[in-house]
Design an enzyme around this catalytic site. Structure first.
Site, PDB file in Angstrom:
ATOM      1  N   ARG A   1       0.852  -1.186   0.000  1.00 21.32           N
ATOM      2  CA  ARG A   1       0.000   0.000   0.000  1.00 21.32           C
ATOM      3  C   ARG A   1       0.892   1.241   0.000  1.00 21.32           C
ATOM      4  O   ARG A   1       1.759   1.380   0.852  1.00 21.32           O
ATOM      5  CB  ARG A   1      -0.900   0.016   1.231  1.00 21.32           C
TER       6      ARG A   1
ATOM      7  N   GLU B   1     -12.392  -5.638  -6.802  1.00 18.24           N
ATOM      8  CA  GLU B   1     -12.940  -5.315  -5.482  1.00 18.24           C
ATOM      9  C   GLU B   1     -14.317  -4.674  -5.536  1.00 18.24           C
ATOM     10  O   GLU B   1     -14.869  -4.311  -4.499  1.00 18.24           O
ATOM     11  CB  GLU B   1     -11.974  -4.409  -4.711  1.00 18.24           C
TER      12      GLU B   1
ATOM     13  N   ASN C   1     -11.848  -7.897   1.004  1.00 15.50           N
ATOM     14  CA  ASN C   1     -12.451  -7.023   2.019  1.00 15.50           C
ATOM     15  C   ASN C   1     -13.485  -6.097   1.386  1.00 15.50           C
ATOM     16  O   ASN C   1     -14.650  -6.061   1.784  1.00 15.50           O
ATOM     17  CB  ASN C   1     -11.376  -6.193   2.712  1.00 15.50           C
ATOM     18  N   ASP C   2     -13.046  -5.322   0.396  1.00  9.37           N
ATOM     19  CA  ASP C   2     -13.979  -4.403  -0.262  1.00  9.37           C
ATOM     20  C   ASP C   2     -15.011  -5.154  -1.080  1.00  9.37           C
ATOM     21  O   ASP C   2     -16.184  -4.757  -1.136  1.00  9.37           O
ATOM     22  CB  ASP C   2     -13.216  -3.424  -1.157  1.00  9.37           C
TER      23      ASP C   2
ATOM     24  N   CYS D   1      -5.719 -11.063  -2.099  1.00  8.13           N
ATOM     25  CA  CYS D   1      -4.929 -10.273  -1.149  1.00  8.13           C
ATOM     26  C   CYS D   1      -5.755  -9.727   0.007  1.00  8.13           C
ATOM     27  O   CYS D   1      -5.246  -8.974   0.825  1.00  8.13           O
ATOM     28  CB  CYS D   1      -4.221  -9.122  -1.870  1.00  8.13           C
TER      29      CYS D   1
END
Length: 753
Positions: free
Chosen positions: A468, A602, A625-626, A673
C-alpha cells in the site's frame, strides 16, 4: 419529554451498579409517564425464565421472587416476538398469566417494551395502570427510547458478571463478545491502561514566549522519539522484522511536517505549545476519520497516541514506570501500541480493548508478538477490571472475567494444546508451500509500513503481494515528489529482490482524503477514490508510476496494481499512461522496463467484466475485504451490521469463481490479497478455485502453509463443489471446519472444541 429522557439516562449512567440503575429507571419512568407501576424483568437464558429485577408499585419482596417461564404470559409474548405489547385491559388477553401474590391484580392497562441489543432480547420494561386504557403513542415512544438506552447498561452488567450475581449466584461464567484480533489463549490478571494525557482538556492559551514554547515542544518530540527507539531496541529479539517496522512508522509520523511544522506554526501564531499540539492532532484525526480503508483509518489511533505522549512530556516529563502483574492482560478503552510495547514480553498474556479493529496497529503488533487479543469488545467494563482474573480467547474474540474453575481448567487444557500445536507449525519454516499432490501455492506478504533501516519481509514470504502506498502520502503536508517516491519504492524492491513486489498505485480520495487534498462527499463509499482520482489528475499518477519504474531499474521485480477499477475505460487510460511513462523514461536515458500490470477486483462491476479486464492485464488480484463489503452492502466497521459481514457468504464464493473462471479462459493468474487469503479455513476453497497465490499478513503465513501442505487439490476441488451448493455462510464455515478437523488442523482457527 426529551429533557426528562436525558435526565433519566444521565442518572442511569451515573449509577454505581445495575440494581441502582434499574431502581432509577422504574422510579423515574413511573413518574414521567404517570403510570401506577413500572417494573423491569430481565431474561435469564440459563434458567429459561424472566426475573423481576426492579419495581416501583408492586410489593418490594416480589423482586427476585417473581419468575415467569420463557414464552409464557404477556411478558413472554413481548420477549418472544421482540415487539411492543400495549393493552387497555391485560386481564382479558388470551396470554395473560395471573401470578399469585405478585400484587398486580388491581392493574388493567399494560405496556410491555422489549429491551434489545444486537437482536437479542435482554428483558422487558413493563408499565401498568389501574384503569383500563391503552398507553398513548408519545408515552410508548418515550419508553421504547429509554429501553434502547437501558439495553447498553444491562449488556455491560452482563459482561462484567454483575447480572449473573444479581440473578443467581453460581451461574456459569459469561463471556464478552468482541473481534478476534490475534489468535491464541491468554490467561492472567487485568491491568487497566488509560490515556496518559487528555488532549481534549487542553484549553486555549496565548504563548508568553513563543520561541521558548517551540523549544519545549521540540524537546518533548525528541523525548518521545527516544522512547520509541528504546522500545524498538528492547523488542528487537521478540518481533519479526516486518513488525519492527511499526516503530519506523511511528517515528515517521512523529517527525512529519504535518505534525511538527504545523504545531510550530500555530505556536508562532500565538498559541502555547499544548494548545497548538491539540489543534494539530485534531486536524490530523479529522482527516484519518474520513478514511474508509480500515488499515489507514486505524493510523489515526497512532497519531492520537503520539499526541498524548508528547503532551505528557510537555506537562510532566517522562511517563512513570508501571508495576505489571506476572501474567498481564492489558485492558483499556483503546489500548495503544506503545502501551503494549511497554509491557515486558514475558509478562504479557493478552490484550483486550473496547475499541479497535483487526486492522489496527494494536492487532498487527499483537499478531506479530503472538499475544492473544480481542478488540471491539463493546460491553467491556474497563473501570472494573483492574486486578481481575481474565481469559482472552483470541480465536473467537471472547473475554471471560473472573471465570469459574471449570472454565479456567478447560482453557488451561486448550492453552497447553495450543503450545504443542504452535511448535508443530514452527517446524514448517523454510518448507515449500505446496499441496500433497505437488501444486505450489506461493504465499506473499501484505504490507504498507515505511522502513528505512530494518528489512520489511521475512523468509517465509515469496515476496510482497500488496504494498500500500497511501501512508507515505498521508503523513506529509504535500504530494511527495518523484525522487522521494523512487527512494521509498527502491527500498522495498531491494529488500525483497529477486522476489516480486506488487505495488498498488495511490488509493486515496473521497473516503480517504489526503490532509492537503481534502474531498468532502455525502457518500464516500461510492465516491471519488482510487483510480478515479488519479485518472482525473494524471500528473499525480504519472509521477508515481515514473518513480516506481525508476526504482525497479536493475532489480526488475516490480509489478503494478491498479485499485478500484470499474470499467475498461479506466483501465485503458491507466495502461496508456504507464506505457507513456515508460517511453518517456527510456527517451530520458533510464533503463526502465514495462512491468506486469494487474487489476484489483474489489467491486461487483469488475467481477462481471473480469473476462475483458483479464484480456488487458497480466494478472488479477482480488481484494476480498472491499468486494465482500460491496456485494453484501455491509460496512464491517459498523457495529450494527458487522455481524452481516461474511467473506464466506455464498455470493462471495460465486463471485470468486466467476473471476477465476474468466482469468483461466485468458491464461491469467489470480491472487487473493484480502483477509480471506489469511484465513486458514478458506485455503481449501481458494485452492479449489485455482487461485495461483495468496497474499496476507505475516502472522498468517505458517497457518495457511499448514493447510496447503496437508491437502490435495483434488480434495480442495471436492470441498469447493460442496461449498458452492451451500445457501448460507454458516453452512460453508461448518463444512470447512469439519475438513480442517479431519486433517488434524482444527487448532489453526481455534484451540479446541
Amino acid at each position: 419529554m426529551l429533557a426528562t429522557l436525558r435526565r433519566i439516562i444521565d442518572a442511569v449512567d451515573r449509577a454505581p451498579a445495575l440494581d441502582a440503575a434499574l431502581a432509577v429507571v422504574v422510579r423515574e419512568v413511573k413518574q414521567a409517564i404517570g403510570a401506577d407501576v413500572c417494573s423491569v424483568y430481565l431474561t435469564d437464558a440459563n434458567r429459561r425464565e424472566h426475573v423481576l429485577m426492579a419495581t416501583d408499585g408492586l410489593p418490594p419482596d416480589s423482586v427476585g421472587r417473581v419468575r415467569i417461564s420463557l414464552h409464557r404470559g404477556l411478558i413472554g409474548r413481548a420477549a418472544e416476538r421482540a415487539d411492543i405489547v400495549n393493552l387497555d385491559d391485560a386481564h382479558t388477553h388470551a396470554c395473560y398469566l395471573a401470578i399469585t401474590d405478585s400484587g398486580e391484580e388491581p392493574f388493567h392497562g399494560f405496556l410491555g417494551v422489549p429491551i434489545i441489543q444486537h437482536r437479542r432480547v435482554l428483558g422487558v420494561l413493563v408499565l401498568r395502570r389501574r384503569m383500563a386504557r391503552r398507553f398513548e403513542d408519545d408515552e410508548v415512544t418515550f419508553v421504547v427510547t429509554l429501553a434502547v438506552q437501558l439495553a447498553a447498561a444491562i449488556a455491560l452488567a452482563r459482561g462484567s458478571g454483575e447480572l449473573a450475581r444479581l440473578q443467581q449466584p453460581g451461574l456459569p461464567s459469561h463471556f464478552l463478545e468482541g473481534i478476534a484480533a490475534a489468535p491464541g489463549v491468554g490467561m492472567g490478571t487485568g491491568f487497566v491502561v488509560y490515556a496518559p494525557a487528555d488532549l481534549d482538556a487542553v484549553p486555549d492559551k496565548p504563548a508568553a514566549d513563543p520561541e521558548a514554547e517551540v523549544r519545549d515542544f521540540r524537546g518533548a518530540v525528541a523525548g518521545v522519539a527516544e522512547d520509541i527507539a528504546r522500545l524498538a531496541e528492547r523488542m528487537g529479539g521478540t518481533l519479526r522484522d516486518e513488525d519492527q517496522a511499526l516503530f519506523d512508522a511511528w517515528r515517521l509520523m512523529l517527525e512529519s511536517e504535518s505534525f511538527v511544522a504545523d504545531t510550530i506554526q500555530r505556536i508562532r501564531a500565538g498559541s502555547w505549545a499544548q494548545g497548538a499540539l491539540r489543534a494539530t492532532v485534531a486536524d490530523l484525526l479529522a482527516e484519518f476519520d474520513r478514511v474508509d480503508d480500515p488499515y489507514l483509518r486505524e493510523r489515526g489511533a497512532d497519531v492520537r497516541d503520539l499526541g498524548r505522549q508528547v503532551l505528557l512530556r510537555l506537562q510532566h516529563g517522562a511517563a512513570p514506570q508501571a508495576d505489571y502483574p506476572a501474567q498481564t492482560v492489558l485492558v483499556g478503552d483503546e489500548v495503544s501500541a506503545m502501551e503494549i510495547a511497554a509491557v515486558p514480553r514475558p509478562s504479557l498474556a493478552g490484550i483486550v480493548s473496547r475499541r479497535g479493529s483487526a486492522s489496527s496497529h494494536v492487532a498487527i503488533l499483537a499478531r506479530g508478538m503472538g499475544v492473544p487479543a480481542a478488540v471491539g469488545v463493546l460491553e467491556l467494563p474497563v473501570s472494573r477490571l483492574e486486578g481481575c482474573s481474565m481469559i482472552v480467547d483470541g480465536y473467537r474474540g471472547r473475554v471471560y472475567v473472573e471465570p469459574s474453575p471449570t472454565v479456567a481448567a478447560e482453557y488451561r487444557r486448550l492453552a497447553a494444546e495450543e503450545r504443542a500445536f504452535s511448535a508443530e507449525l514452527e517446524a514448517l519454516r523454510g518448507l515449500p508451500s505446496e499441496t500433497t499432490d505437488g501444486f505450489a501455492l506461493p504465499l506473499y506478504l501484505n504490507t504498507g509500513l515505511v522502513v528505512e533501516q530494518r528489512p520489511l519481509g521475512i523468509d517465509e514470504s515469496a515476496g510482497v503481494g500488496l504494498y500500500r502506498t497511501e501512508l507515505p502520502f498521508m503523513v506529509r503536508d504535500r504530494f511527495p515528489g518523484e525522487e522521494t517516491q523512487r527512494r521509498h519504492y527502491r527500498q522495498v524492491l531491494a529488500t525483497f529482490a529477486p522476489r516480486p513486489v506488487t505495488i498498488r498505485t495511490l488509493d486515496v480520495g473521497g473516503d480517504k482524503p489526503l490532509p492537503y487534498f481534502p474531498v468532502h462527499e455525502s457518500n464516500p463509499f461510492l465516491g471519488w477514490r482510487g483510480i478515479r482520482i488519479t485518472r482525473d489528475h494524471p500528473e499525480i499518477f504519472m509521477t508515481q508510476v515514473r518513480a516506481m519504474l525508476r526504482a525497479a531499474v536493475g532489480l526488475d521485480n516490480l509489478q503494478i496494481l491498479l485499485p478500484m477499477i470499474t470499467s475498461v475505460d479506466e483501465l485503458d487510460d491507466a495502461l496508456d499512461s504507464i506505457q507513456r511513462a515508460c517511453d518517456e523514461l527510456q527517451e530520458e536515458g533510464h533503463a526502465v522496463r514495462l512491468p506486469p500490470v494487474g487489476v484489483m477486483i474489489e467491486v461487483p462491476a469488475a467481477v462481471y467484466q473480469a473476462d475483458v479486464l483479464a484480456r488487458r492485464v497480466s494478472f488479477l488480484s482480488v481484494g476480498t475485504n472491499d468486494l465482500t463489503q460491496y456485494l453484501l452492502a455491509v460496512d464491517r466497521n459498523n457495529a450494527r451490521v458487522a455481524a452481516l459481514y461474511d467473506e464466506l457468504h455464498p455470493a462471495v464464493l460465486r463471485a470468486l469463481k466467476q473471476v477465476t473462471d474468466a482469468a483461466r479462459a485468458h491464461g491469467r493468474e489470480v491472487t487473493v490479497c484480502g483477509e480471506l487469503a489469511g484465513d486458514p479455513r478458506a485455503t481449501p476453497l481458494l485452492l479449489g478455485l485455482g487461485v495461483h497465490s495468496l497474499s496476507m499478513g505475516a502472522g498468517s503465513l505458517l497457518r495457511v502453509k499448514g493447510v496447503v501442505r496437508s491437502i490435495s487439490r483434488t480434495r480442495a476441488r471436492e470441498l469447493l463443489g460442496r461449498a458452492l451448493l451451500c445457501e448460507r455462510g454458516a453452512c460453508v464455515r461448518a463444512l470447512l471446519m469439519d475438513a480442517l478437523e479431519e486433517i488434524g488442523l482444527g487448532g489453526l482457527v481455534r484451540p479446541g472444541r
